[in-house]
Design an enzyme around this catalytic site. Structure first.
Site, PDB file in Angstrom:
ATOM      1  N   PRO A 169      33.402  17.656  32.899  1.00 58.98           N
ATOM      2  CA  PRO A 169      32.688  18.928  32.744  1.00 58.98           C
ATOM      3  C   PRO A 169      33.162  19.627  31.481  1.00 58.98           C
ATOM      4  O   PRO A 169      34.219  19.303  30.947  1.00 58.98           O
ATOM      5  CB  PRO A 169      33.123  19.717  33.992  1.00 58.98           C
ATOM      6  N   GLU A 197      20.618  14.573  26.440  1.00 61.74           N
ATOM      7  CA  GLU A 197      19.757  15.747  26.591  1.00 61.74           C
ATOM      8  C   GLU A 197      20.338  16.829  25.701  1.00 61.74           C
ATOM      9  O   GLU A 197      21.417  17.341  25.975  1.00 61.74           O
ATOM     10  CB  GLU A 197      19.734  16.181  28.065  1.00 61.74           C
ATOM     11  N   LEU A 198      19.633  17.113  24.593  1.00 65.92           N
ATOM     12  CA  LEU A 198      20.243  17.927  23.540  1.00 65.92           C
ATOM     13  C   LEU A 198      19.544  19.270  23.387  1.00 65.92           C
ATOM     14  O   LEU A 198      18.940  19.772  24.326  1.00 65.92           O
ATOM     15  CB  LEU A 198      20.246  17.114  22.239  1.00 65.92           C
ATOM     16  N   CYS A 228      18.421  24.920  27.986  1.00 64.19           N
ATOM     17  CA  CYS A 228      17.855  24.094  26.913  1.00 64.19           C
ATOM     18  C   CYS A 228      16.338  24.201  26.880  1.00 64.19           C
ATOM     19  O   CYS A 228      15.740  24.080  25.825  1.00 64.19           O
ATOM     20  CB  CYS A 228      18.311  22.658  27.070  1.00 64.19           C
TER      21      CYS A 228
HETATM   22  P1  NDP Z   1      28.827  20.745  23.079  1.00 61.86           P
HETATM   23  O1  NDP Z   1      27.637  19.939  22.861  1.00 61.86           O
HETATM   24  O2  NDP Z   1      29.914  20.607  22.079  1.00 61.86           O
HETATM   25  O3  NDP Z   1      29.450  20.463  24.550  1.00 61.86           O
HETATM   26  C1  NDP Z   1      28.842  19.720  25.564  1.00 61.86           C
HETATM   27  C2  NDP Z   1      29.869  18.863  26.262  1.00 61.86           C
HETATM   28  O4  NDP Z   1      30.383  17.889  25.362  1.00 61.86           O
HETATM   29  C3  NDP Z   1      31.086  19.623  26.754  1.00 61.86           C
HETATM   30  O5  NDP Z   1      31.558  19.030  27.956  1.00 61.86           O
HETATM   31  C4  NDP Z   1      32.104  19.401  25.636  1.00 61.86           C
HETATM   32  O6  NDP Z   1      33.412  19.587  26.079  1.00 61.86           O
HETATM   33  C5  NDP Z   1      31.815  17.961  25.322  1.00 61.86           C
HETATM   34  N1  NDP Z   1      32.222  17.512  23.990  1.00 61.86           N
HETATM   35  C6  NDP Z   1      32.409  18.253  22.870  1.00 61.86           C
HETATM   36  N2  NDP Z   1      32.755  17.447  21.838  1.00 61.86           N
HETATM   37  C7  NDP Z   1      32.784  16.190  22.317  1.00 61.86           C
HETATM   38  C8  NDP Z   1      33.073  14.924  21.742  1.00 61.86           C
HETATM   39  N3  NDP Z   1      33.385  14.787  20.450  1.00 61.86           N
HETATM   40  N4  NDP Z   1      33.019  13.836  22.533  1.00 61.86           N
HETATM   41  C9  NDP Z   1      32.681  13.939  23.821  1.00 61.86           C
HETATM   42  N5  NDP Z   1      32.405  15.109  24.435  1.00 61.86           N
HETATM   43  C10 NDP Z   1      32.446  16.218  23.683  1.00 61.86           C
HETATM   44  O7  NDP Z   1      28.356  22.238  23.221  1.00 61.86           O
HETATM   45  P2  NDP Z   1      28.931  23.558  22.583  1.00 61.86           P
HETATM   46  O8  NDP Z   1      29.739  24.243  23.599  1.00 61.86           O
HETATM   47  O9  NDP Z   1      29.585  23.306  21.269  1.00 61.86           O
HETATM   48  O10 NDP Z   1      27.550  24.343  22.341  1.00 61.86           O
HETATM   49  C11 NDP Z   1      26.972  24.389  21.045  1.00 61.86           C
HETATM   50  C12 NDP Z   1      25.491  24.568  21.108  1.00 61.86           C
HETATM   51  O11 NDP Z   1      24.913  23.509  21.846  1.00 61.86           O
HETATM   52  C13 NDP Z   1      25.049  25.808  21.842  1.00 61.86           C
HETATM   53  O12 NDP Z   1      25.057  26.888  20.992  1.00 61.86           O
HETATM   54  C14 NDP Z   1      23.673  25.424  22.277  1.00 61.86           C
HETATM   55  O13 NDP Z   1      22.790  25.674  21.190  1.00 61.86           O
HETATM   56  C15 NDP Z   1      23.749  23.925  22.508  1.00 61.86           C
HETATM   57  N6  NDP Z   1      23.870  23.548  23.923  1.00 61.86           N
HETATM   58  C16 NDP Z   1      22.821  22.925  24.515  1.00 61.86           C
HETATM   59  C17 NDP Z   1      22.877  22.577  25.839  1.00 61.86           C
HETATM   60  C18 NDP Z   1      21.723  21.928  26.538  1.00 61.86           C
HETATM   61  O14 NDP Z   1      21.555  22.132  27.733  1.00 61.86           O
HETATM   62  N7  NDP Z   1      20.945  21.096  25.870  1.00 61.86           N
HETATM   63  C19 NDP Z   1      24.045  22.877  26.649  1.00 61.86           C
HETATM   64  C20 NDP Z   1      25.136  23.480  25.921  1.00 61.86           C
HETATM   65  C21 NDP Z   1      25.025  23.801  24.609  1.00 61.86           C
HETATM   66  P3  NDP Z   1      34.100  21.028  25.879  1.00 61.86           P
HETATM   67  O15 NDP Z   1      33.119  22.038  26.353  1.00 61.86           O
HETATM   68  O16 NDP Z   1      35.285  20.918  26.754  1.00 61.86           O
HETATM   69  O17 NDP Z   1      34.391  21.157  24.420  1.00 61.86           O
END
Ligand code: NDP
Length: 519
Positions: free
Chosen positions: A183, A255-256, A289
Site C-alpha cells: 500500500p 492504472e495511471l 483518477c
Molecule cells: P505514486 O504514483 O508515486 O504512488 C503510487 C504507489 O506507487 C504508492 O504505493 C507509492 O508508494 C508507490 N511507488 C512510488 N514510487 C515507486 C517506485 N519507484 N516503485 C514502485 N512503487 C512506487 O503517486 P504519488 O503519491 O507520487 O502521486 C502523484 C500524482 O499521481 C498525484 O498528484 C496524482 O496526480 C496521481 N495519482 C493518481 C492515482 C490514480 O488513481 N490513478 C492515484 C494516486 C496518485 P509510496 O506512496 O509509499 O511512495
C-alpha cells in the site's frame, strides 16, 4: 498515539517476519496533521522472505478450487459489512476523506467485489474448447486454459486504499494466486485491517501479505519478486514500474493518471449536469483518477451552467468529517497535493481565469484546500492540461460540439469522460468520439460500479484494465493445449521430403487458399 493499527502492524505486517530493528514510517491523519500510527518500512530481504512464504502458500490456496476460495472471499463480504464502521473510520483517519466518501466509494466497492469475483471467477476462467477451421488439425482437441500466475504484486495508491489497493487483490486471490500488497506509505492502515479480516475469514497464512514501506524501496523490491504487477498511481511512477518490471519480463497492468473531461451540450439538463460536475468533480476531494477534472460548456448555456455550479459548490462544507453527514469535502490526502492544487489555481488566475468560489487554503492544521470553481479557463492553463487531483472545477466556454470534442481529446490522458445532453442519441454519438477508456452519457464515474464492464485507460492513462473478464484473466497465464487423439504413424508433411509430396502439398494449398475473389 499507540493505536489499534500499531498493534495490527506489529502483529500482521510481514506476518511476523518483521525484525525489531526495522525502521518505521509515521502515518498521519491529513485532516488534523496528527501522527496516528507507525508501520514498518520493509527492506529487500524482508520482502524476499515474504515472497518466499507467499509462493509456498500458493499451491494450497489454488488447490482449494473456485468453491473453496470463494467461501473465504464471500465470508469476507460479510465481514466488511459487519465491520463497516470500523473500516470507514480507519480509511477516514488516514486519508482525511469524508465518512460518505469512504462508505460509498470504498466500503461499497469492496463489499461488492468480495461477492462479484468469487461468483464469476469460475466462468471467466473456465477452460474453453476451441474449434479451428484449419483442416490440417481436424480431429485434434484444442483447449485454452488459465492458470494463476503464482505471486501477484499489487502496488496501491493513497487516494483509495481499499478500492484501488485492496480491491485489486480480490480477483487475484479468486484466480488462485498469492498476493503481496504494497500500500502507499501514506495510507497503509486500511490494508493491514483488511488483511486481518481475511485471516479471520479463513484465508490461509501468507496467501495475502501486506508489505508496508516506501515507494521505490519496498515497492521496488516487490516488483523484483513477483510474477505480475498491478499498479495504480501516477503516470510518472507507472513508467518506472514498467521499466523495472521489464528487467525480468514481468507483466504489468497499469492504472495511471487522468484529466477527465465533462462536456455539457446546449440541450443538456443543466441541473443534472451541474449536480454531476459538483459531485463527481469534488467527491473524495477531487482525488479520483476518473473524477471530473475539466468542464466544457457550449456557449449558449455557459453562463447558466456556471451560475448553477457555483451555487452548488458554495454550499459545500469543507471541514473534518467527524461522522455521517458532517462534511461534504474532506482534506487532501498526500502532502504534495496541496501545493499542486495551489499552483494550478495560481497559474490559472495569472493567465486570466476568474475564481468564482474557493481558491484558498483554509487556516487550519492538515492538508486543506477549498472547493474551487474556475471560470474563463483555456488550454494555456495547467488546470486544463495537467492532472490536478484536487477540489477544483475549471469550466471552459466552447463555441460548439466540435470544439468540445477537439479539446476533450487534446490531452496525453484518456481514462474517462462524460457527455450531457437531453438527446441521448446525440450524447452517445459524441461519447463515441472521445478518446477515453470509459465514457458516460448523462452520468459520470458510475461505470466503475459495473464490475462486469472493463475499465482501463487509453494513451498515458494506463495499460490493461480492471473489471470484466480481462480484470481477472490478467492475473493468469494462458495455456493452449493441443491433444492429438486420432492419427497415423507419420503425417504426410514430415521428414523425409520428396518432390512428389512437396508438389502435392502445393496443390492442396492452392485448393485451400487459392480460390479467393480476385478484383
Ligand atoms: P505514486 O504514483 O508515486 O504512488 C503510487 C504507489 O506507487 C504508492 O504505493 C507509492 O508508494 C508507490 N511507488 C512510488 N514510487 C515507486 C517506485 N519507484 N516503485 C514502485 N512503487 C512506487 O503517486 P504519488 O503519491 O507520487 O502521486 C502523484 C500524482 O499521481 C498525484 O498528484 C496524482 O496526480 C496521481 N495519482 C493518481 C492515482 C490514480 O488513481 N490513478 C492515484 C494516486 C496518485 P509510496 O506512496 O509509499 O511512495
Amino acid at each position: 498515539m499507540a493505536s489499534l493499527q500499531q498493534e495490527q502492524t506489529a502483529a500482521r505486517a510481514g506476518n511476523g517476519s518483521v525484525a525489531t530493528a526495522t525502521p518505521t514510517i509515521d502515518v498521519t491523519n491529513p485532516a488534523t496533521g496528527e501522527v496516528i500510527a507507525q508501520v514498518p518500512d520493509l527492506g529487500r530481504e524482508q520482502v524476499a522472505e515474504m515472497a518466499r512464504l507467499g509462493r509456498a502458500a500458493q499451491p494450497g490456496w489454488e488447490a482449494l478450487g473456485f468453491e473453496g476460495r470463494g467461501r473465504v472471499l464471500l465470508r469476507m463480504q460479510r465481514w466488511v459489512m459487519d465491520n463497516a464502521d470500523r473500516v470507514i473510520r480507519t480509511i477516514v483517519s488516514e486519508t482525511g476523506k469524508t465518512y460518505e466518501d469512504a462508505q460509498l466509494a470504498e466500503v461499497n466497492y469492496a463489499a461488492n467485489a468480495f461477492g462479484f469475483w468469487p461468483r464469476n471467477a469460475e466462468e471467466y476462467l473456465a477452460e474453453e474448447r476451441v474449434k479451428t477451421a484449419n483442416v490440417m488439425l481436424k480431429g485434434k482437441k484444442l483447449v485454452l486454459r488459465y492458470r494463476p500466475v503464482g505471486l501477484v504484486g499489487v502496488i496501491g495508491p493513497w487516494n483509495y486504499p481499499l478500492t484501488n489497493g485492496f480491491g485489486d487483490c480480490v480477483p487475484a486471490l479468486a484466480a488462485g494466486n498469492s498476493v503481496l500488497l504494497k500500500p502507499s506509505s501514506v495510507t497503509p492502515l486500511t490494508s493491514l485491517l483488511l488483511a486481518e479480516g481475511l485471516r479471520e475469514c479463513g484465508l490461509p497464512e501468507h496467501v495475502l501479505q501486506v508489505a508496508t514501506g516506501s515507494g521505490g524501496g519496498t515497492g521496488g523490491a516487490v516488483i523484483d519478486e513477483v510474477d505480475m504487477v498491478m499498479f495504480t498511481g501516477s503516470t510518472e511512477t507507472g513508467k518506472k514500474v514498467m521499466a523495472q518490471a521489464a528487467e525480468r519480463v514481468t507483466p504489468v497492468s497499469l492504472e495511471l493518471g487522468g484529466k477527465d473531461p465533462l462536456i455539457v451540450l446546449s440541450d443538456a439538463d443543466l441541473e443534472r449536469a451541474a449536480n454531476a460536475a459538483a459531485y463527481y468533480g469534488l467527491f473524495n476531494t477531487g482525488q479520483t483518477c476518473i473524477s471530473v477534472e475539466r468542464v466544457y460548456v457550449e456557449a449558449p448555456v455557459y453562463d447558466e451552467f456556471v451560475a448553477k455550479l457555483t451555487d452548488k459548490v458554495r454550499g459545500l462544507r469543507n471541514q473534518p468529517s467527524t461522522g455521517p453527514g458532517t462534511s461534504e469535502v474532506g482534506s487532501l490526502t498526500s502532502p504534495p497535493q496541496v501545493d499542486i492544487v495551489e499552483q494550478h489555481v495560481r497559474d490559472a488566475v495569472d493567465k486570466g481565469a476568474r475564481v468564482l468560489v474557493g481558491g484558498h487554503r483554509p487556516e487550519r492544521p492538515g492538508l486543506w484546500y477549498e472547493p474551487t470553481v474556475l471560470a474563463d479557463v483555456d488550454h494555456s492553463m495547467l488546470c486544463m492540461t495537467e492532472e490536478t487531483f484536487g477540489p477544483t472545477l475549471p469550466v471552459m466556454k466552447v463555441a460548439d460540439t466540435e470544439e468540445a470534442v477537439r479539446l476533450a481529446n487534446d490531452s496525453p490522458y484518456g481514462l474517462s469522460a462524460s457527455v450531457f445532453s437531453k438527446d441521448v442519441a446525440r450524447g452517445e454519438a459524441v461519447a463515441r468520439r472521445i478518446e477515453a477508456g470509459a465514457v458516460c452519457v448523462n452520468d459520470a464515474v458510475t461505470n466503475y460500479l459495473a464490475l462486469e464492464l472493463p475499465m482501463g485507460g487509453w494513451k498515458a492513462s494506463g495499460l490493461g484494465s480492471r473489471h470484466g473478464a480481462g480484470g481477472i484473466r490478467k492475473y493468469t497465464k494462458q495455456q493452449s493445449l493441443l491433444v492429438s487423439r486420432f492419427h497415423t504413424k507419420r503425417e504426410l508433411y514430415m521428414f523425409p521430403y520428396t518432390p512428389r509430396m512437396t508438389r502435392l502439398i502445393g496443390r492442396f494449398q492452392k485448393l485451400l487458399y487459392g480460390r479467393g475473389k480476385r478484383d
